[in-house]
Scaffold this active site. Structure first.
Site, PDB file in Angstrom:
ATOM      1  N   GLY A 244     -55.531  88.653 -55.866  1.00 20.31           N
ATOM      2  CA  GLY A 244     -55.408  90.054 -56.280  1.00 20.31           C
ATOM      3  C   GLY A 244     -56.553  90.464 -57.180  1.00 20.31           C
ATOM      4  O   GLY A 244     -56.377  91.261 -58.104  1.00 20.31           O
ATOM      5  N   GLY A 245     -57.740  89.939 -56.887  1.00 19.45           N
ATOM      6  CA  GLY A 245     -58.898  90.111 -57.775  1.00 19.45           C
ATOM      7  C   GLY A 245     -59.706  91.366 -57.558  1.00 19.45           C
ATOM      8  O   GLY A 245     -60.852  91.441 -58.021  1.00 19.45           O
ATOM      9  N   ASP A 270     -57.629  89.927 -51.880  1.00 13.54           N
ATOM     10  CA  ASP A 270     -56.932  91.186 -52.140  1.00 13.54           C
ATOM     11  C   ASP A 270     -56.614  91.811 -50.787  1.00 13.54           C
ATOM     12  O   ASP A 270     -56.964  91.256 -49.739  1.00 13.54           O
ATOM     13  CB  ASP A 270     -57.764  92.131 -53.010  1.00 13.54           C
ATOM     14  N   ASP A 291     -52.328  89.283 -48.899  1.00 13.65           N
ATOM     15  CA  ASP A 291     -51.253  89.926 -49.649  1.00 13.65           C
ATOM     16  C   ASP A 291     -50.517  88.829 -50.411  1.00 13.65           C
ATOM     17  O   ASP A 291     -50.001  87.884 -49.801  1.00 13.65           O
ATOM     18  CB  ASP A 291     -50.305  90.635 -48.680  1.00 13.65           C
ATOM     19  N   PHE A 292     -50.462  88.926 -51.746  1.00 11.32           N
ATOM     20  CA  PHE A 292     -49.868  87.818 -52.509  1.00 11.32           C
ATOM     21  C   PHE A 292     -48.349  87.719 -52.352  1.00 11.32           C
ATOM     22  O   PHE A 292     -47.719  86.836 -52.937  1.00 11.32           O
ATOM     23  CB  PHE A 292     -50.266  87.847 -53.989  1.00 11.32           C
ATOM     24  N   ARG A 307     -55.217  87.883 -62.644  1.00 13.35           N
ATOM     25  CA  ARG A 307     -55.552  88.709 -63.804  1.00 13.35           C
ATOM     26  C   ARG A 307     -54.902  90.083 -63.670  1.00 13.35           C
ATOM     27  O   ARG A 307     -55.127  90.799 -62.692  1.00 13.35           O
ATOM     28  CB  ARG A 307     -57.070  88.877 -63.954  1.00 13.35           C
ATOM     29  N   HIS A 311     -47.958  91.711 -64.679  1.00 17.29           N
ATOM     30  CA  HIS A 311     -47.359  92.760 -65.515  1.00 17.29           C
ATOM     31  C   HIS A 311     -46.965  93.990 -64.694  1.00 17.29           C
ATOM     32  O   HIS A 311     -46.253  94.864 -65.190  1.00 17.29           O
ATOM     33  CB  HIS A 311     -48.279  93.134 -66.681  1.00 17.29           C
TER      34      HIS A 311
END
Length: 409
Positions: A244-245, A270, A291-292, A307, A311
């Site tokens: 997801g960078g 990503d 896709d994570f 990173r 959240h």
């Protein structure tokens, strides 16, 4: 307005000076965790001094009117005021350059002077303050635009949503203020407005605008020997996967400033809509569409880096992401790195606490160290260490499989 007594001021001065001295000693001793706690107390002590001179009624009045400051900033950005003002500029000159009516512009500028974004060295003559200078940079301007255009509309929905839903925490991806307003999640709604989506993407570059001492510096070089031994044994040649960078901001900085093995591969993952804009020939890493929320295709890499990802999600969503990454880790070798805010348990500073509440828009949250431990434990992972920034609350949590035999980092 009642002014504080001399005795009160002396006590406040003593507390502030003592806290600053403690902070300096902690920094000089390179005690990062201690300095973070003291910096929070120093901020509170400085605020106490300000509050001593501030009438409580005026403070409440100012809080209610604070959206007007955001409104003035938003209009000023549309008019390019922070770009047009270099040194001192007259109102007449700004009217000429912006084509705005002089009375309207004057009223906006008064707000910006009164709230500290601009100075007025002479009547109807303006210059930028230190904070105003920051708005010459596009990511900071785009953050103001994003907060006003894309975040604030949902903030206004939240009180009514909470009343209707019994003041439950906002963690349900199917029932939340964004879904109530738009019928889709916040990110999907943002995608309907390309210019706003571009502003948001630009504002996320702020993570790269922080000073170096506010960013955690993970000691990647200490793992080179371990990586090269693994490579000799036929293991993976991937040193780090940035999951997801985005467009590779973190990897670009890492590869530019770090002494890392030349025979190692670095992979950026990503969504295809994101990595498709990365020009392979211009970077030292490999862009990969991923896709994570699907199984991790690269197995046994040394590091998997997240990173500012977790959240954005409630605990259940994080558990799903972490479980898929866990399946890719090689016991005794692979490590998961979570690059994120780590909130203190006591007296969270204003900005991080407000960022945490803003995460309601995505059903996410910022987490304390204890919450990170609990989340990782649930996913079958354990915290090995936390590398913290010299200042602020950012840190990199290094985690491994909970049941592995630890062969070193």
């Amino acid at each position: 307005m009642a002014f504080p007594s001399v005795q009160t001021l002396r006590e406040l001065q003593k507390t502030l000076n003592s806290t600053i001295d403690s902070y300096v000693r902690a920094v000089e001793a390179n005690d990062i965790k201690q300095s973070i706690g003291i910096s929070t107390r120093a901020y509170a002590a400085a605020r106490d001094v300000t509050d001593a001179f501030c009438d409580p009624g005026m403070a409440v009045l100012g809080a209610g009117l604070e959206p007007i400051m955001n409104l003035a900033l938003r209009i000023a950005i549309d008019l390019d005021l922070f770009i047009l003002i270099n040194e001192s500029v007259s109102l007449a000159e700004l009217v000429k350059q912006t084509k705005a009516e002089d009375t309207l512009l004057h009223r906006i500028l008064r707000v910006l002077v009164g709230t500290g974004w601009m100075a007025e060295p002479e009547i109807k003559t303006y210059s930028l303050t230190k904070r105003g200078e920051f708005l010459k940079l596009a990511p900071w301007r785009d953050w103001i635009k994003t907060s006003f255009d894309s975040l604030a509309p949902v903030w206004l929905e939240i009180p009514e949503w909470l009343r209707k839903n019994g003041y439950r925490d906002i963690i349900d991806l199917k029932n939340n203020p964004s879904m109530s307003m738009y019928g889709v999640n916040w990110f999907d709604n943002l995608a309907k407005y390309p210019s706003r989506e571009a502003d948001f993407a630009s504002s996320m570059k702020l993570k790269d605008e922080f000073p170096q001492n506010a960013l955690p510096q993970f000691p990647y070089a200490s793992a080179i020997e371990n990586f090269e031994y693994e490579l000799q044994q036929g293991g993976s040649d991937v040193f780090l996967v940035d999951v997801g960078g985005g467009r590779g901001q973190y990897l670009n900085q890492l590869l530019e400033h770090s002494d890392l093995p030349e025979n190692a591969r670095f992979v950026l993952q990503d969504l295809s809509t994101v990595v498709s804009s990365v020009i392979r020939s211009a970077v030292k890493f490999e862009p990969m569409s991923h896709d994570f929320f699907s199984p991790q295709p690269i197995k046994g890499a040394k590091y998997y880096h997240l990173r500012a990802i977790l959240h954005n999600w409630p605990d259940d969503g994080c558990y799903h992401i972490l479980s898929l990454l866990k399946d890719a880790l090689k016991a005794g070798y692979s490590r998961l790195l979570i690059n994120a805010y780590i909130l203190p348990e006591l007296q969270v500073p204003a900005i991080p606490s407000m960022i945490d509440v803003n995460m309601w828009l995505y059903c996410g949250k910022e987490r304390t160290e204890n919450e990170w431990h609990a989340l990782l434990r649930r996913a079958g992972l354990k915290v090995l260490r936390i590398v913290r920034a010299e200042v602020g609350l950012h840190g990199i949590i290094e985690a491994a499989l909970v049941d592995e035999i630890n062969f070193g980092t």
